[in-house]
Motif scaffolding. Structure first.
Motif, PDB file in Angstrom:
ATOM      1  N   THR A  84       0.644  -1.125  -3.269  1.00 19.70           N
ATOM      2  CA  THR A  84       0.737  -0.780  -4.479  1.00 19.70           C
ATOM      3  C   THR A  84      -0.640  -1.279  -5.346  1.00 19.70           C
ATOM      4  N   GLU A  85      -1.335  -0.791  -5.909  1.00 23.63           N
ATOM      5  CA  GLU A  85      -2.537  -1.091  -6.477  1.00 23.63           C
ATOM      6  C   GLU A  85      -2.670  -2.397  -7.153  1.00 23.63           C
ATOM      7  N   GLY A  86      -3.335  -3.326  -6.696  1.00 27.49           N
ATOM      8  CA  GLY A  86      -3.438  -4.786  -7.098  1.00 27.49           C
ATOM      9  C   GLY A  86      -2.246  -5.556  -7.405  1.00 27.49           C
ATOM     10  N   VAL A  87      -1.439  -5.192  -6.416  1.00 23.40           N
ATOM     11  CA  VAL A  87      -0.119  -5.983  -6.175  1.00 23.40           C
ATOM     12  C   VAL A  87       0.096  -6.326  -4.902  1.00 23.40           C
ATOM     13  N   HIS A  88       0.636  -7.490  -4.822  1.00 29.16           N
ATOM     14  CA  HIS A  88       1.123  -8.060  -3.357  1.00 29.16           C
ATOM     15  C   HIS A  88       1.662  -7.048  -2.320  1.00 29.16           C
ATOM     16  N   SER A  89       0.996  -6.570  -1.089  1.00 31.89           N
ATOM     17  CA  SER A  89       1.382  -5.613  -0.331  1.00 31.89           C
ATOM     18  C   SER A  89       0.785  -6.317   1.075  1.00 31.89           C
ATOM     19  N   GLN A  90       2.044  -7.099   1.750  1.00 29.61           N
ATOM     20  CA  GLN A  90       1.600  -7.687   2.816  1.00 29.61           C
ATOM     21  C   GLN A  90       2.615  -7.481   4.102  1.00 29.61           C
ATOM     22  N   ALA A  91       3.340  -6.567   3.999  1.00 29.75           N
ATOM     23  CA  ALA A  91       4.300  -6.148   5.059  1.00 29.75           C
ATOM     24  C   ALA A  91       5.090  -7.430   5.544  1.00 29.75           C
ATOM     25  N   ALA A  92       5.385  -8.265   4.736  1.00 32.16           N
ATOM     26  CA  ALA A  92       5.873  -9.603   4.668  1.00 32.16           C
ATOM     27  C   ALA A  92       5.347 -10.493   6.051  1.00 32.16           C
ATOM     28  N   SER A  93       4.092 -10.182   6.479  1.00 38.61           N
ATOM     29  CA  SER A  93       3.415 -10.911   7.410  1.00 38.61           C
ATOM     30  C   SER A  93       2.267 -11.905   6.848  1.00 38.61           C
TER      31      SER A  93
END
Length: 492
Positions: A84-93
Motif C-alpha cells: 500500500t503506497e506510503g504505508v507499512h507493508s512488511q509481510a509481518a517480517s
C-alpha cells in the motif's frame, strides 16, 4: 463498539447510499473499535486513522453527488502482504523493517477505485508461512472466540489470522487476505467468518509480497457470503502487470446468490474422510450433505485418488518457490540491514536476524529440494503429482458441479499447543489440494464444536466458476443459520 460496526458490507453500502449514515461516522466507529480491542487481539500492525478519515470524507463527497462506487465509504482492513503506497507493508517480517512502498498493489488499487476506506494493515504469519498466526514478527494474533467456560486464548488460524480476527471482532467490515495452501479458508473456519480463495489468476498478484508464486491467490474474508461476493467483484480484475492474471470478465457475484441449488450436483470426495478426523467434523460434514440434499441438490460420491499425496507435494513445491522468491531479501536496497565483514557476511547476518524460524525452515527445505541431485527426486516428482491432482478434479467435475468437504480437521486450538511442524502442516489437509489444482474454494461457517467454537464447511468449484460456489455457499449459509457471535471480552 457501536451498532454501526455490526452492519454487514451490504447493509452499510445501502445505508451509505441512502445517506442514512455517513462514511465518516462509519469509519470513526471502526477506529474506536480498533482502539478498544486491538491491544487484546493484536490484529492490526498499523492503523492508518488519518488516511481513513481522509478517504471517508472523500467518499461522503462522492456519495452526496450520487457518484459512489461499489464499496463507497466501506472501511476495510488490508493484510500486511499487500503493498500500500506510503504505508507499512512488511509481510509481518523483521527483514522488511520500515518498508513503505512507492506503489499500490492492483487488488488494493481496485478497492480504492471502488471507494473503499483503508483502516490499516493486518497482522499475519511472517511471509504468509503458518497455520496459526504465531510466526509474525509483531507477535501472535488472538482469536476473538473462546471455548465455553474458558478464558484461554486461541489461535485465529493462518496465515491471514489478522484479517479473520478483525472481521470476526467487528474491527473492519471486511478484509483482504491471501491463500497459498488454505490461508483464507482455514482462518475463516476458525473465526466463524466466510473466506473465498478464487481461481488462480482471478485476482492480480502484482504488488502482493510473493510466497509461492504458482499457488498464491488473493481473496476476501467477510462476515457472510454476500459480503464476500461484493468484495471479490471489486478485488478481481485482469492485469497486464501480472502475466498469471486471466483476461476474462469479472461476473456480478452478488447476482449469483439465488438461494436455489435445485439442479446442482454436489460431489462428496471419499478420500477426505481422513484418519483421525474428529467425530464432530464428520457429523457436520454429513449435516451439510443433508442440508444441500433437502434444498434440491443431487449428492454423488466421487473419488480424488491422489489426495493423500497433496500435502507432501505441497510442502515441496511451496518451500521451493519460497526459497527462490525470498532470495531477494538481502539488506542491500530496503528493509533491515545487519553489517558484516564483507557483502557475503552482510547477506548472512541480515537474513539470520531478519527471517523468523518458520521462514528459515521453509527456505532450507526449498533450497534442498531444488539443489543438484535432489531436484528430480523431489521437486520434479511433486510437480508430476500436482498434475495428477489437477486431473482428479477435472474428472470429478465431469459429473458434479461443486464438491463439499470440511474446511479444517479441528476447531481452533491454543497458542503453543502444536509444536511439531508436521502436525501444524496437517491443518492444511483439506485445503491444499485446491491451491495445487488452481481451483476456487469457499469456507462457510456451519456450526459449533462441543466447546462452542466455530466449524466451517468448504465448497470447491470448477476453475473460474466462483458464481456456482457463491450460489451453493449462500444456500449452505442459509440452511446452517449460523448466528453465533463471540462475546466481546476483548473490549473490557
Amino acid at each position: 463498539m457501536t451498532d454501526l460496526t455490526q452492519l454487514s458490507i451490504a447493509e452499510a453500502r445501502d445505508k451509505l447510499r441512502a445517506r442514512e449514515i455517513s462514511a465518516v461516522e462509519l469509519t470513526e466507529a471502526y477506529l474506536q473499535a480498533i482502539e478498544a480491542g486491538n491491544k487484546a487481539l493484536n490484529a492490526y500492525v498499523a492503523v492508518t486513522a488519518d488516511k481513513a478519515r481522509e478517504m471517508a470524507r472523500a467518499s461522503d463527497e462522492r456519495l452526496a453527488k450520487g457518484e459512489g462506487g461499489a464499496l463507497e465509504g466501506v472501511p476495510l482492513g488490508i493484510k500486511d502482504l499487500f503493498c500500500t503506497e506510503g504505508v507499512h507493508s512488511q509481510a509481518a517480517s523483521h527483514i522488511l523493517d520500515g518498508f513503505e512502498p512507492a506503489y499500490e498493489s492492483t487488488v488494493t488499487a481496485n478497492l480504492w477505485a471502488d471507494g473503499a476506506v483503508m483502516l490499516g494493515k493486518l497482522n499475519m504469519d511472517e511471509f504468509a508461512m503458518g497455520s496459526s498466526n504465531e510466526t509474525s514478527h509483531y507477535g501472535p494474533v488472538v482469536n476473538p472466540w473462546r471455548a465455553k467456560g474458558s478464558n484461554r486464548d486461541l489461535v485465529p488460524g493462518g496465515s491471514s489470522g489478522g484479517s479473520a480476527s478483525a472481521v470476526s471482532a467487528w474491527m473492519c467490515a471486511g478484509a483482504t487476505a491471501t491463500d497459498t495452501g488454505g490461508s483464507i479458508r482455514q482462518p475463516a473456519a476458525f473465526t466463524g467468518t466466510v473466506g473465498i480463495k478464487p481461481t488462480y489468476g482471478r485476482c492480480s498478484r502484482w504488488g502482493i509480497v510473493a510466497f509461492a508464486s504458482s499457488l498464491d491467490q488473493a481473496g476476501p474474508i467477510a462476515r457472510n457470503v454476500r459480503d464476500a461476493a461484493i468484495m471479490l467483484r471489486s478485488m478481481a480484475s485482469p492485469d497486464a502487470k501480472d502475466t498469471t492474471s486471466v483476461d476474462r470478465p469479472v461476473p456480478d457475484y452478488e447476482a449469483a446468490l439465488t438461494g436455489d441449488v435445485r439442479g446442482l450436483t454436489v460431489g462428496i470426495p471419499k478420500e477426505y474422510r481422513v484418519e483421525g478426523m474428529s467425530a464432530e467434523i464428520d457429523a457436520l460434514w454429513q449435516q451439510g450433505i443433508d442440508w444441500l440434499k433437502a434444498q434440491g441438490a443431487e449428492i454423488r460420491e466421487v473419488s480424488l485418488p491422489h489426495t493423500k499425496y497433496a500435502l507432501p507435494a505441497y510442502y515441496i513445491v511451496a518451500p521451493a518457490e519460497a526459497s527462490s522468491n525470498l532470495a531477494r531479501y538481502d539488506g542491500v536496497r530496503y528493509g533491515l540491514r545487519v553489517n558484516g565483514d564483507d557483502i557475503t557476511g552482510m547477506y548472512e547476518n541480515t537474513r539470520a536476524a531478519g527471517f523468523g524460524a518458520e521462514v528459515k525452515r521453509r527456505v532450507l527445505i526449498g533450497t534442498y529440494v531444488l539443489s543438484a541431485g535432489y531436484y528430480d527426486a523431489y521437486y520434479l516428482k511433486a510437480q508430476k503429482v500436482r498434475t495428477l491432482i489437477k486431473r482428479d478434479f477435472e474428472q470429478a467435475f465431469e459429473d458434479v458441479d461443486v464438491l463439499l468437504t470440511p474446511t479444517t480437521p479441528t476447531p481452533a486450538f491454543a497458542p503453543g499447543e502444536i509444536t511439531d511442524p508436521v502436525e501444524m502442516y496437517l491443518n492444511d489437509v483439506f485445503t491444499v489440494t485446491v491451491n495445487m489444482a488452481g481451483l476456487p474454494g469457499i469456507s462457510v461457517p456451519a456450526g459449533l464444536s462441543a466447546d462452542g467454537l466455530p466449524l466451517g464447511l468448504q465448497l470447491i468449484g470448477k476453475a473460474f466458476d466462483e458464481e456456482t460456489l457463491f450460489r451453493a455457499g449462500g444456500a449452505l449459509e442459509e440452511a446452517a443459520g449460523f448466528a453465533a457471535r463471540p462475546d466481546a471480552w476483548w473490549t473490557v
